[in-house]
Write an enzyme that holds these catalytic residues in place. Sequence first.
Site, PDB file in Angstrom:
ATOM      1  N   LYS A   1       3.669  -3.879   5.340  1.00  0.00           N
ATOM      2  CA  LYS A   1       3.081  -3.408   4.089  1.00  0.00           C
ATOM      3  C   LYS A   1       3.548  -4.207   2.868  1.00  0.00           C
ATOM      4  CE  LYS A   1       0.805  -0.380   3.416  1.00  0.00           C
ATOM      5  NZ  LYS A   1       1.230   1.007   3.170  1.00  0.00           N
TER       6      LYS A   1
ATOM      7  N   GLU B   1      -0.143   0.807  -9.430  1.00  0.00           N
ATOM      8  CA  GLU B   1      -0.331   2.230  -9.165  1.00  0.00           C
ATOM      9  C   GLU B   1       0.451   3.092 -10.161  1.00  0.00           C
ATOM     10  OE1 GLU B   1      -1.051   1.970  -4.324  1.00  0.00           O
ATOM     11  OE2 GLU B   1       0.935   2.430  -5.105  1.00  0.00           O
TER      12      GLU B   1
END
Length: 471
Positions: free
Chosen positions: A283, A290
């Site tokens: 990841k 965000e």
Amino acid sequence: MSKLWGGRFTKQTDKLVEEFTASIGFDQKLAVDDIRGSLAHVKMLGACGIIPQEDADKIREGLLSILADVRAGRLEYAVENEDIHMNIEKYLIERIGPVGGKLHTGRSRNDQVATDMHLYLRREVKQIIALLADVMQALVDTADAHLDVVIPGYTHLQRAQPVLLAHHLLAYVGMFSRDAERLQDALKRIDILPLGAGALAGTTFPIDRQLVAKELGFARIYENSMDAVSDRDFILEFLSDASILMMHLTRFCEELVMWSSTEFGFVELDDAYCTGSSIMPQKKNPDVAELIRGKSGRVYGNLFGLLTVLKSLPLAYNKDLQEDKEGMFDTVETLRGSLALLAGMIRTMEVRKERLQQVVKEDFSNATDLADYLVRKNMPFRQAHEVIGKLVLYCISNRKFLTDLSMDEYKQHSELFESDVYQVIDIRTVVDARNVLGGTAGPQVRQALERAKGQITSLGQWVEQALEGEI
């Protein structure tokens, strides 16, 4: 510990009340502004003969020594002294003796704190505009470096028409430019001096408010003492402008999150602005984008929080107004962090040109140009719209795109199609066909880019002049 205001009281303040009502935990951020306001105030007291000049000079020296400690981080604040004003006054009296108590002549904590916040917000808004100008510059630089890159344009998050990446980025420059204008305009309401209003009705001393305004660089003075100490519309306006700015930031950050996903793959965000997973080693999460997107909620909350505090509040000052500061401080810090990080994220992201070259060929975003092609051959637009709609349906059924169709397939749908149709639906032709002011054609985008550069240059010059003289 005796209070500076304790003469009328026969009991010590309950410890829990002290903790509940104290604001020093957060209003210490106003220390420099509080001292700056006091320096102007004491200069005026001396100049007007309200206190002896030698006392004014002594107070000034004491304030400057405290200011040096504040800037060096040496000053410690006590909850028992409630707020930044009383803490500094206590230190002043300890350092120069009872004469320090003359500083508060002709003023109240009500007009003092209002002045502090005007000074603080005036400086911080200018800094925020400077950071916003840097984000705009990062967008313009990225647009300038990728003038040949075409990306899908969307409506309803569905492929619509191709646009230049530069055109897309300049859309945000336009939004941020208006945000900067709003903040600049808000400064007109921030740049007003409340000091001299006293607790609510003015003062019996012959003060010179114009002298203080000039010393602190304020453009105007509140003309009504009750208005000066009781309203916080200047903070509300800032919080409103900040909320609109954060909304614009969330829109861009949402696109960065999508664009950096495997499904889109338009850009690669720099490792410095991403984090990994504690369990999934593959990841790479766009955490900064965000978080900026998420922090909009707290800025909106700060706006609605203060609106609620002020709702139905009678004139003049009420303790409720102590709740005006934390949201303001939080919004300033949130904006400063978000803008600084976003500028770096834009400058370091990689635009995946090869991926975009492939992507823009795999949709029907040139369908409108195909309809316009038929219109130019005298077919009514509604009929042309239907013909192309059926042509797109044919392509979907046969797993083809418009550029894959043979001339025979085109002729099956309309005899008006000729071999020049392939040039018309070429992606670069589609983009450059929008050669109108505000359109995505290369010449228009290049002109828009130059205009944006001029705007940013002017904004930078404004910031430089605006910050001159601010502490």
